[in-house]
Scaffold this motif. Structure first.
Motif, PDB file in Angstrom:
ATOM      1  N   GLN A  62     -82.361 -58.044  44.630  1.00 49.79           N
ATOM      2  CA  GLN A  62     -82.625 -56.762  44.053  1.00 49.79           C
ATOM      3  C   GLN A  62     -83.105 -55.820  45.079  1.00 49.79           C
ATOM      4  O   GLN A  62     -82.563 -54.627  44.569  1.00 49.79           O
ATOM      5  CB  GLN A  62     -83.762 -57.028  43.176  1.00 49.79           C
ATOM      6  CG  GLN A  62     -83.786 -57.916  41.881  1.00 49.79           C
ATOM      7  CD  GLN A  62     -84.644 -58.397  41.088  1.00 49.79           C
ATOM      8  OE1 GLN A  62     -85.791 -58.714  41.677  1.00 49.79           O
ATOM      9  NE2 GLN A  62     -84.802 -58.439  39.832  1.00 49.79           N
ATOM     10  N   LEU A  63     -83.797 -55.947  46.041  1.00 51.83           N
ATOM     11  CA  LEU A  63     -84.311 -54.894  46.740  1.00 51.83           C
ATOM     12  C   LEU A  63     -83.135 -54.309  47.686  1.00 51.83           C
ATOM     13  O   LEU A  63     -82.535 -53.282  47.919  1.00 51.83           O
ATOM     14  CB  LEU A  63     -85.340 -55.469  47.940  1.00 51.83           C
ATOM     15  CG  LEU A  63     -85.895 -54.480  48.884  1.00 51.83           C
ATOM     16  CD1 LEU A  63     -86.291 -53.252  48.044  1.00 51.83           C
ATOM     17  CD2 LEU A  63     -86.800 -55.109  49.742  1.00 51.83           C
ATOM     18  N   LEU A 111     -92.992 -47.844  49.698  1.00 49.84           N
ATOM     19  CA  LEU A 111     -92.787 -49.315  49.607  1.00 49.84           C
ATOM     20  C   LEU A 111     -94.100 -50.014  49.636  1.00 49.84           C
ATOM     21  O   LEU A 111     -94.292 -51.021  49.113  1.00 49.84           O
ATOM     22  CB  LEU A 111     -91.789 -49.727  50.560  1.00 49.84           C
ATOM     23  CG  LEU A 111     -90.189 -49.040  50.248  1.00 49.84           C
ATOM     24  CD1 LEU A 111     -89.471 -49.663  51.757  1.00 49.84           C
ATOM     25  CD2 LEU A 111     -89.634 -49.926  49.004  1.00 49.84           C
ATOM     26  N   ARG A 141     -79.865 -54.467  46.741  1.00 48.21           N
ATOM     27  CA  ARG A 141     -79.190 -53.635  45.741  1.00 48.21           C
ATOM     28  C   ARG A 141     -79.495 -52.045  45.662  1.00 48.21           C
ATOM     29  O   ARG A 141     -78.833 -51.527  45.936  1.00 48.21           O
ATOM     30  CB  ARG A 141     -78.946 -54.454  44.426  1.00 48.21           C
ATOM     31  CG  ARG A 141     -78.262 -53.667  43.352  1.00 48.21           C
ATOM     32  CD  ARG A 141     -78.151 -54.621  42.119  1.00 48.21           C
ATOM     33  NE  ARG A 141     -79.399 -55.024  41.609  1.00 48.21           N
ATOM     34  CZ  ARG A 141     -80.230 -54.365  40.722  1.00 48.21           C
ATOM     35  NH1 ARG A 141     -80.083 -52.928  40.507  1.00 48.21           N
ATOM     36  NH2 ARG A 141     -81.350 -54.841  40.266  1.00 48.21           N
ATOM     37  N   TRP A 142     -80.810 -52.029  45.554  1.00 47.28           N
ATOM     38  CA  TRP A 142     -81.292 -50.674  45.313  1.00 47.28           C
ATOM     39  C   TRP A 142     -81.063 -49.961  46.657  1.00 47.28           C
ATOM     40  O   TRP A 142     -81.010 -48.683  46.807  1.00 47.28           O
ATOM     41  CB  TRP A 142     -82.880 -50.856  45.151  1.00 47.28           C
ATOM     42  CG  TRP A 142     -83.261 -50.964  43.533  1.00 47.28           C
ATOM     43  CD1 TRP A 142     -83.628 -51.995  43.181  1.00 47.28           C
ATOM     44  CD2 TRP A 142     -82.975 -49.973  42.551  1.00 47.28           C
ATOM     45  NE1 TRP A 142     -83.773 -52.080  41.781  1.00 47.28           N
ATOM     46  CE2 TRP A 142     -83.588 -50.994  41.390  1.00 47.28           C
ATOM     47  CE3 TRP A 142     -82.310 -48.901  42.437  1.00 47.28           C
ATOM     48  CZ2 TRP A 142     -83.199 -50.415  39.965  1.00 47.28           C
ATOM     49  CZ3 TRP A 142     -82.338 -48.255  41.026  1.00 47.28           C
ATOM     50  CH2 TRP A 142     -82.783 -49.136  40.008  1.00 47.28           C
ATOM     51  N   MET A 143     -81.454 -50.727  47.988  1.00 46.86           N
ATOM     52  CA  MET A 143     -81.404 -49.914  49.024  1.00 46.86           C
ATOM     53  C   MET A 143     -79.684 -49.678  49.557  1.00 46.86           C
ATOM     54  O   MET A 143     -79.666 -48.712  50.035  1.00 46.86           O
ATOM     55  CB  MET A 143     -81.725 -51.024  50.275  1.00 46.86           C
ATOM     56  CG  MET A 143     -83.166 -51.241  50.146  1.00 46.86           C
ATOM     57  SD  MET A 143     -84.463 -49.747  50.316  1.00 46.86           S
ATOM     58  CE  MET A 143     -85.079 -49.622  48.771  1.00 46.86           C
ATOM     59  N   ARG A 176     -75.359 -43.301  49.657  1.00 44.84           N
ATOM     60  CA  ARG A 176     -75.513 -41.935  49.129  1.00 44.84           C
ATOM     61  C   ARG A 176     -75.856 -41.072  50.532  1.00 44.84           C
ATOM     62  O   ARG A 176     -75.550 -39.858  50.635  1.00 44.84           O
ATOM     63  CB  ARG A 176     -76.281 -41.639  48.164  1.00 44.84           C
ATOM     64  CG  ARG A 176     -75.629 -42.131  46.836  1.00 44.84           C
ATOM     65  CD  ARG A 176     -76.426 -41.702  45.706  1.00 44.84           C
ATOM     66  NE  ARG A 176     -76.027 -42.571  44.460  1.00 44.84           N
ATOM     67  CZ  ARG A 176     -76.693 -42.957  43.389  1.00 44.84           C
ATOM     68  NH1 ARG A 176     -77.873 -42.565  43.191  1.00 44.84           N
ATOM     69  NH2 ARG A 176     -76.251 -43.550  42.482  1.00 44.84           N
ATOM     70  N   GLN A 177     -76.746 -41.720  51.135  1.00 44.23           N
ATOM     71  CA  GLN A 177     -77.584 -40.955  52.241  1.00 44.23           C
ATOM     72  C   GLN A 177     -76.581 -40.934  53.361  1.00 44.23           C
ATOM     73  O   GLN A 177     -76.639 -39.713  54.116  1.00 44.23           O
ATOM     74  CB  GLN A 177     -78.677 -41.872  52.612  1.00 44.23           C
ATOM     75  CG  GLN A 177     -80.045 -40.985  53.052  1.00 44.23           C
ATOM     76  CD  GLN A 177     -81.315 -41.601  53.265  1.00 44.23           C
ATOM     77  OE1 GLN A 177     -81.241 -42.862  52.807  1.00 44.23           O
ATOM     78  NE2 GLN A 177     -82.276 -40.931  53.686  1.00 44.23           N
ATOM     79  N   ASP A 179     -89.685 -43.944  53.542  1.00 45.00           N
ATOM     80  CA  ASP A 179     -90.177 -44.449  52.414  1.00 45.00           C
ATOM     81  C   ASP A 179     -91.342 -45.740  52.558  1.00 45.00           C
ATOM     82  O   ASP A 179     -91.544 -46.545  51.564  1.00 45.00           O
ATOM     83  CB  ASP A 179     -89.041 -45.041  51.568  1.00 45.00           C
ATOM     84  CG  ASP A 179     -88.292 -46.376  52.146  1.00 45.00           C
ATOM     85  OD1 ASP A 179     -88.540 -46.325  53.413  1.00 45.00           O
ATOM     86  OD2 ASP A 179     -87.323 -46.845  51.752  1.00 45.00           O
ATOM     87  N   VAL A 191     -77.741 -48.655  47.283  1.00 45.75           N
ATOM     88  CA  VAL A 191     -77.409 -47.381  46.720  1.00 45.75           C
ATOM     89  C   VAL A 191     -77.890 -46.289  47.298  1.00 45.75           C
ATOM     90  O   VAL A 191     -77.201 -45.115  47.530  1.00 45.75           O
ATOM     91  CB  VAL A 191     -77.805 -47.324  45.198  1.00 45.75           C
ATOM     92  CG1 VAL A 191     -77.847 -46.313  44.480  1.00 45.75           C
ATOM     93  CG2 VAL A 191     -77.462 -48.529  44.417  1.00 45.75           C
ATOM     94  N   ASN A 192     -78.936 -46.412  47.706  1.00 42.59           N
ATOM     95  CA  ASN A 192     -79.668 -45.130  48.528  1.00 42.59           C
ATOM     96  C   ASN A 192     -79.037 -44.986  49.736  1.00 42.59           C
ATOM     97  O   ASN A 192     -78.635 -43.725  50.016  1.00 42.59           O
ATOM     98  CB  ASN A 192     -81.198 -45.598  48.933  1.00 42.59           C
ATOM     99  CG  ASN A 192     -82.035 -44.337  49.201  1.00 42.59           C
ATOM    100  OD1 ASN A 192     -81.746 -43.120  48.637  1.00 42.59           O
ATOM    101  ND2 ASN A 192     -82.936 -44.308  50.216  1.00 42.59           N
TER     102      ASN A 192
END
Lengths: 237, 396
Positions: free
Chosen positions: B5-6, B80, B8-10, B16-17, B76, B12-13
């Protein structure tokens, strides 16, 4: 008792920002933290959120050290800590998932706070007030027991401020303790159950219940008058 | 929250970054490095090999230095640290970032070694034949250009293992020493976080230099064997140990290190301008005011620029005293030039330059540009130019 702070001292180099502060916060309580610039309000809130380490003293949330209570504490930092490349929905969704919140919790909260219309906008495109609101949503989402807000109500338009007040009251009614610093005394008057005043790192006044009610009954500028009477205008040290 | 899960979120970020995928960055970085190695290899096979080793050490030094930023010195980290994410997933996500950076560095250095595969076979044979081996019959052992290239790639692979696994393990171990206790007990936090991984990195580079004889020989001797197998084994052992400890310490590390940074950055020693800054400002006319502003802010916000500048100065001075060969001087000066370019970029961005504020002030854009140029030129002259001139004089 939700949160207990015992003899908290925090130093930045040789400067003492918080000096032996002790306080307790109960569930259902919305407490207002007042004080002049540099009084140590933000430092106290950050330490209670576990993002600053005490030089001395202890902080517990529901009986556990704050380091072990992550997930029970929601903190809206100043400025808000947002993933700029996430959309609003993704940022709050990420925090919700980390806290193990129920599916749809983020969407419900965004709706309550009037953020649904900007849910798909990247955080980096948001104005100051919108970022404050997203920070508030992230602080509140999930089963949070202690909500810490550092000047989070500043910069909100009247609709957003009203939605924020309503949502905070709901969180308190559900059993959370809320501690917020602000200089917007008018907003605070309509919300707080308790008033704490800090000066030079120390707690100089703490009133709740009937004391707050009788203070507010004195008129719209009662909190301001109390503040002025307690804090000498000695400039920022 | 699970690792999946983590991540997956990272993802995405970061998608884009990031401008370019890290592997593509590795390929693009490898091309000029390959050109440099090709140029040096025209002098001799050994010079080409030495140039490649110098390039690899600089590239992996950069990768080693980045490891703490993949693990805990992250923008972050404070967010976190507030969330109930277990140490295991936090470590896994950080390790993936380290491994990706190590892979990109490996690709860059492997591409840099390609010119060595294209060298004349006879020249490589002459340069790598084992003069100590005296067989009764048959050829003298020596390397083909392909094997010569593969030896270099193997060293790059071992350094990549260190960057992706060993250094992260060491960094986590160093940071775990800070977990628990109060700030008063952690006055040496910066030393611990910097010195232990720094010492490990230095140890690996010394090992790589000692093992470099293997690059031009086909037999593994004691030193190169110890390095290749020692670092590989230590890398795997370090990452296994760090992963084992991560659920207990990684979340605390993230919280404590970000809190220490926040507290450290909240306190700033304000010192008056240096004599050099005053002297440069006196020469700049209408650019003096923005120069004084830039100089003050750079000194306070990026103190590491002066620490690394001092390292470059000392390195070049020692190389001068030791009559170091020019390729090594070029590599150190090149690395310093890259860092100067990074500093130039820092000068143009907040918190050093605030474009909206500047545009409201009666300071011309040309004056602002001259101020920044003066800062970069004076930094380069003091920390790189002067010792480089000394080293070049000694080399000639």
């Amino acid at each position: 008792m939700i949160a207990q702070v015992r003899e908290l001292t925090i130093q930045y180099g040789k400067r003492t920002a918080v000096d032996g502060l002790s306080l307790e916060l109960a569930g259902g309580e919305i407490a207002l933290l007042l004080g002049p610039n540099g009084a140590g309000k933000s430092t106290t809130l950050a330490a209670m959120a576990g993002v600053l380490l005490p030089t001395a003293g202890s902080i517990t949330v529901e009986g556990a050290d704050v380091a072990a209570a992550r997930g029970k504490v929601g903190f809206a930092d100043q400025p808000p800590q947002l993933y700029d490349f996430f959309t609003v929905e993704e940022h709050v969704g990420f925090v919700a998932e980390a806290r193990g919140a129920a599916a749809g919790a983020a969407a419900t909260l965004l709706d309550k706070l009037g953020l649904s219309k900007i849910a798909q906008r990247p955080c980096r495109e948001l104005s100051f007030g919108m970022r404050q609101r997203v920070g508030l949503a992230a602080a509140l989402v999930g089963d949070v027991k202690l909500v810490l807000l550092d000047e989070t109500l500043n910069g909100l338009d009247p609709h957003a401020a009203r939605a924020a007040r309503t949502t905070l009251r709901e969180a308190a009614d559900a059993g959370a303790a809320v501690l917020m610093s602000t200089h917007l005394l008018g907003v605070a008057e309509r919300l707080c159950d308790r008033i704490l005043v800090m000066d030079r790192g120390k707690l100089v006044d703490d009133r709740r219940g009937d004391a707050v009610k009788s203070l507010l009954a004195q008129g719209p500028s009662a909190i301001e008058d109390l503040y002025v009477s307690l804090i000498a205008d000695a400039g920022v040290e | 929250m699970t690792t999946r899960q983590l991540l997956r979120w990272m993802r995405v970020n970061e998608r884009r970054q990031r401008g370019l995928p890290s592997l593509l960055v590795g390929v693009l970085a490898g091309l000029p490095l390959a050109a440099f190695v090709y140029w040096r290899a025209q002098a001799s096979v050994e010079t080409g090999s030495t140039a490649w080793l110098a390039v690899a050490i600089v590239a992996f030094a950069f990768a080693f230095l980045r490891v703490p930023f993949h693990l805990y010195w992250r923008s972050d980290a404070a967010l976190l640290a507030q969330l109930p994410i277990g140490g295991g997933p936090l470590f896994d996500a950080a390790l993936l970032r380290c491994a990706r950076a190590a892979l990109a560095t490996f690709v860059a250095t492997a591409i840099a070694a390609v010119p060595l595969a294209l060298l004349d076979a006879h020249a490589v044979h002459e340069a790598t034949r084992q003069i100590t081996a005296t067989p009764f019959a048959g050829d003298v052992p020596a390397l083909t250009p392909l094997m010569f290239f593969l030896h270099h790639v193997a060293i790059a692979g071992v350094l990549a293992l260190a960057a992706g696994l060993l250094i992260p393990g060491v960094v986590v171990w160093a940071a775990s020493l800070l977990v628990g206790g109060s700030v008063a007990d952690r006055t040496s936090a910066g030393t611990i976080l910097g010195a232990i991984p720094g010492a490990a990195g230095a140890f690996i580079f010394v090992g790589a230099i000692l093992a470099s004889s293997w690059l031009t020989g086909d037999l593994i001797d004691e030193r190169s064997g110890s390095f290749l197998f020692g670092v590989s084994f230590a890398s795997i052992a370090a990452v296994v140990a760090a992963r084992h400890a991560a659920p207990r310490v990684m979340d605390r590390i993230l919280r404590d290190v970000s809190a220490l940074d926040r507290q450290r950055l909240a306190h700033l020693d304000v010192r008056p301008p240096t004599a050099l800054e005053r002297a440069v400002a006196a020469l700049l006319g209408d650019a003096a005011l923005p120069y004084r502003k830039d100089a003050r802010l750079m000194r306070r916000r990026y103190p590491m620029a002066f620490a690394l500048g001092a390292v470059a100065f000392i390195t070049l001075a020692i190389m001068g005293l030791a009559h170091a060969a020019r390729p090594w001087l070029v590599v150190v000066a090149g690395a310093a030039a890259l860092y100067a370019a990074t500093l130039a970029s820092r000068l143009s961005h907040p918190p050093i330059e605030l474009p909206r504020l500047s545009s409201t002030l009666p300071i011309t854009a040309a004056a602002r540009r001259r101020a920044k140029l003066a800062w970069i030129v004076s930094w380069s002259l003091v920390f790189v130019g002067a010792p480089l001139a000394f080293a070049l004089l000694r080399a000639s």
